[in-house]
Design a protein around this motif. Structure first.
Motif, PDB file in Angstrom:
ATOM      1  N   ASN A  14       7.790 -28.809   6.761  1.00 45.95           N
ATOM      2  CA  ASN A  14       6.784 -27.843   7.204  1.00 45.95           C
ATOM      3  C   ASN A  14       7.356 -26.452   7.451  1.00 45.95           C
ATOM      4  N   HIS A  15       6.456 -25.475   7.417  1.00 45.46           N
ATOM      5  CA  HIS A  15       6.688 -24.146   7.979  1.00 45.46           C
ATOM      6  C   HIS A  15       5.621 -23.952   9.056  1.00 45.46           C
ATOM      7  N   TRP A  16       5.294 -22.719   9.383  1.00 41.43           N
ATOM      8  CA  TRP A  16       4.285 -22.509  10.433  1.00 41.43           C
ATOM      9  C   TRP A  16       2.870 -22.751   9.939  1.00 41.43           C
ATOM     10  N   TRP A  17       2.636 -22.603   8.618  1.00 44.38           N
ATOM     11  CA  TRP A  17       1.265 -22.660   8.122  1.00 44.38           C
ATOM     12  C   TRP A  17       0.706 -24.083   8.080  1.00 44.38           C
ATOM     13  N   GLU A  18       1.506 -25.095   8.317  1.00 46.67           N
ATOM     14  CA  GLU A  18       0.982 -26.457   8.469  1.00 46.67           C
ATOM     15  C   GLU A  18       0.764 -26.802   9.945  1.00 46.67           C
ATOM     16  N   ILE A  19       1.143 -25.884  10.821  1.00 46.01           N
ATOM     17  CA  ILE A  19       1.049 -26.114  12.262  1.00 46.01           C
ATOM     18  C   ILE A  19      -0.070 -25.269  12.879  1.00 46.01           C
ATOM     19  N   GLU A  20      -0.147 -24.008  12.489  1.00 41.02           N
ATOM     20  CA  GLU A  20      -1.151 -23.097  13.079  1.00 41.02           C
ATOM     21  C   GLU A  20      -2.581 -23.596  12.900  1.00 41.02           C
ATOM     22  N   MET A  33      -2.726 -39.323   6.660  1.00 47.45           N
ATOM     23  CA  MET A  33      -3.254 -39.548   5.318  1.00 47.45           C
ATOM     24  C   MET A  33      -2.195 -40.039   4.346  1.00 47.45           C
ATOM     25  N   LEU A  34      -0.930 -39.864   4.686  1.00 45.28           N
ATOM     26  CA  LEU A  34       0.157 -40.207   3.776  1.00 45.28           C
ATOM     27  C   LEU A  34       0.480 -41.698   3.845  1.00 45.28           C
ATOM     28  N   PRO A  35       0.901 -42.286   2.729  1.00 38.74           N
ATOM     29  CA  PRO A  35       1.377 -43.669   2.794  1.00 38.74           C
ATOM     30  C   PRO A  35       2.630 -43.746   3.654  1.00 38.74           C
ATOM     31  N   PRO A  36       2.914 -44.893   4.231  1.00 42.03           N
ATOM     32  CA  PRO A  36       4.006 -44.989   5.212  1.00 42.03           C
ATOM     33  C   PRO A  36       5.373 -44.647   4.668  1.00 42.03           C
ATOM     34  N   GLU A  37       5.566 -44.776   3.362  1.00 41.69           N
ATOM     35  CA  GLU A  37       6.899 -44.495   2.809  1.00 41.69           C
ATOM     36  C   GLU A  37       7.195 -42.999   2.696  1.00 41.69           C
ATOM     37  N   VAL A  38       6.192 -42.148   2.816  1.00 44.47           N
ATOM     38  CA  VAL A  38       6.412 -40.696   2.751  1.00 44.47           C
ATOM     39  C   VAL A  38       6.772 -40.207   4.152  1.00 44.47           C
ATOM     40  N   PHE A  39       7.944 -39.585   4.270  1.00 40.84           N
ATOM     41  CA  PHE A  39       8.431 -39.158   5.576  1.00 40.84           C
ATOM     42  C   PHE A  39       8.200 -37.660   5.783  1.00 40.84           C
ATOM     43  N   LEU A  40       8.452 -37.213   6.996  1.00 40.84           N
ATOM     44  CA  LEU A  40       8.404 -35.795   7.326  1.00 40.84           C
ATOM     45  C   LEU A  40       9.795 -35.312   7.717  1.00 40.84           C
ATOM     46  N   GLU A  41      10.135 -34.137   7.236  1.00 43.09           N
ATOM     47  CA  GLU A  41      11.305 -33.407   7.699  1.00 43.09           C
ATOM     48  C   GLU A  41      10.740 -32.240   8.507  1.00 43.09           C
ATOM     49  N   VAL A  42      10.770 -32.365   9.815  1.00 42.69           N
ATOM     50  CA  VAL A  42      10.125 -31.371  10.666  1.00 42.69           C
ATOM     51  C   VAL A  42      11.067 -30.207  10.918  1.00 42.69           C
ATOM     52  N   ASP A  43      10.626 -29.037  10.504  1.00 42.75           N
ATOM     53  CA  ASP A  43      11.351 -27.813  10.840  1.00 42.75           C
ATOM     54  C   ASP A  43      10.926 -27.439  12.251  1.00 42.75           C
ATOM     55  N   THR A  44      11.818 -27.686  13.186  1.00 44.74           N
ATOM     56  CA  THR A  44      11.451 -27.573  14.600  1.00 44.74           C
ATOM     57  C   THR A  44      11.165 -26.128  14.998  1.00 44.74           C
ATOM     58  N   TYR A  45      11.868 -25.187  14.401  1.00 45.28           N
ATOM     59  CA  TYR A  45      11.659 -23.777  14.744  1.00 45.28           C
ATOM     60  C   TYR A  45      10.301 -23.296  14.250  1.00 45.28           C
ATOM     61  N   TRP A  46       9.983 -23.580  12.983  1.00 36.87           N
ATOM     62  CA  TRP A  46       8.698 -23.126  12.465  1.00 36.87           C
ATOM     63  C   TRP A  46       7.544 -23.861  13.122  1.00 36.87           C
ATOM     64  N   ALA A  47       7.771 -25.095  13.564  1.00 36.06           N
ATOM     65  CA  ALA A  47       6.731 -25.788  14.315  1.00 36.06           C
ATOM     66  C   ALA A  47       6.440 -25.055  15.617  1.00 36.06           C
ATOM     67  N   VAL A  94      17.128 -28.146  12.497  1.00 32.45           N
ATOM     68  CA  VAL A  94      17.478 -27.635  13.817  1.00 32.45           C
ATOM     69  C   VAL A  94      17.887 -26.175  13.643  1.00 32.45           C
ATOM     70  N   LYS A  95      17.111 -25.291  14.222  1.00 32.49           N
ATOM     71  CA  LYS A  95      17.406 -23.862  14.132  1.00 32.49           C
ATOM     72  C   LYS A  95      16.977 -23.210  15.421  1.00 32.49           C
ATOM     73  N   ASP A  96      17.338 -21.953  15.579  1.00 36.20           N
ATOM     74  CA  ASP A  96      17.064 -21.265  16.843  1.00 36.20           C
ATOM     75  C   ASP A  96      16.837 -19.791  16.559  1.00 36.20           C
ATOM     76  N   GLY A  97      16.312 -19.095  17.554  1.00 35.55           N
ATOM     77  CA  GLY A  97      16.026 -17.683  17.403  1.00 35.55           C
ATOM     78  C   GLY A  97      15.054 -17.233  18.480  1.00 35.55           C
ATOM     79  N   PRO A  98      14.414 -16.081  18.275  1.00 32.52           N
ATOM     80  CA  PRO A  98      13.512 -15.538  19.291  1.00 32.52           C
ATOM     81  C   PRO A  98      12.135 -16.186  19.311  1.00 32.52           C
ATOM     82  N   GLY A  99      11.833 -17.023  18.313  1.00 34.52           N
ATOM     83  CA  GLY A  99      10.556 -17.720  18.315  1.00 34.52           C
ATOM     84  C   GLY A  99       9.404 -16.939  17.728  1.00 34.52           C
ATOM     85  N   VAL A 100       9.687 -15.930  16.908  1.00 31.55           N
ATOM     86  CA  VAL A 100       8.648 -15.154  16.227  1.00 31.55           C
ATOM     87  C   VAL A 100       8.959 -15.114  14.740  1.00 31.55           C
ATOM     88  N   LYS A 101       7.953 -14.815  13.938  1.00 30.80           N
ATOM     89  CA  LYS A 101       8.073 -15.002  12.495  1.00 30.80           C
ATOM     90  C   LYS A 101       9.074 -14.077  11.825  1.00 30.80           C
TER      91      LYS A 101
END
Length: 247
Positions: free
Chosen positions: A128-134, A149-163, A186-193
């Motif tokens: 994900n980026h932010w546009w799947e969260i907003e 909606m996804l079948p169980p075998e499809v996983f998510l790689e969550v971008d924690t910063y963009w979330a 895993v990333k870090d920053g000021p929390g803005v785009k």
């Protein structure tokens, strides 16, 4: 840490273009155990030889190419580099994440790609980026509805910063998504785009709480941009994360 700590190589894309071997060697010397490529189709045999020589695992790769190239050739390249987790890191129109119908189409697309990856012994995931969260669909973040909606075998790689930038309480989101999350960016920053990222631990992200929410997920450091030297920031991130190994 429960799995090898990796680097998403998009972080050092400019350095790789100038000196691939030297950059990968520096990543290994810093103490990272794994890397996640963003273009597995470029010299897969040479890349595999180098990562093997450096002792770098390649459990996962991004693969935009699956959206616009012949899938068999892309999956053959991924098999060569040795990854068994394949991530679609975008490339789907942002508008698809604003309605239930759009999410259903996205789920169908990802399910079809997952079926093509299955004979190779590979699992498909989405990043994900932010546009799947907003966007909110049925009162929830769009990514949460997509996951159902996804079948169980499809996983998510969550971008924690963009979330977080998209408005999520990230530990809470990870808790709700549960075992669907197989990897974390895993990333870090000021929390803005539009501001540069920082070394992990030097920004606003609640990193210990995030890691504790999904302790079994593969952890990949990624910095899309940085105001300081990017490789130094990777080293600082590794040092910080090493203090959280018990998390």
């Amino acid at each position: 840490m429960s799995r090898p700590l990796g680097v998403q190589l998009y972080t050092v894309r400019e350095q790789l273009a100038a000196d691939r071997n030297g950059v990968l060697r520096r990543i290994a010397d810093i103490g990272y155990d794994a890397v996640e490529p963003f273009d597995p189709t470029t010299d897969p045999q040479g890349f595999r030889q180098l990562t093997d020589d450096l002792g770098l695992a390649v459990p996962c790769t991004h693969a935009y190419a699956l959206l616009d190239q012949e899938p068999g050739a892309v999956l053959d390249a991924i098999a060569t580099i040795g990854a068994d987790m394949v991530v679609i890191p975008g490339g789907i129109p942002h508008e698809e994440f604003t309605t239930r119908d759009g999410l259903a189409r996205t789920a169908d697309l990802l399910s079809g790609l997952a079926e093509q990856a299955k004979p190779y012994g590979m699992r498909l995931g989405y990043h994900n980026h932010w546009w799947e969260i907003e966007p909110r669909v049925d009162g929830r973040h769009a990514l949460e509805v997509l996951a159902e909606m996804l079948p169980p075998e499809v996983f998510l790689e969550v971008d924690t910063y963009w979330a977080a930038v998209g408005g999520a309480d990230v530990p809470g989101l990870l808790g709700r998504l549960g075992d669907r999350v197989a990897a974390l960016h895993v990333k870090d920053g000021p929390g803005v785009k539009d501001e540069p990222h920082t070394a992990v631990g030097a920004g606003v992200m609640p990193v210990p709480e995030i890691l504790a929410a999904r302790p079994d997920a593969w952890r990949i450091v990624e910095l899309d941009s940085c105001a300081t030297d990017i490789v130094d920031a990777l080293a600082e991130s590794r040092t910080y994360l090493s203090t959280l190994e018990a998390v």
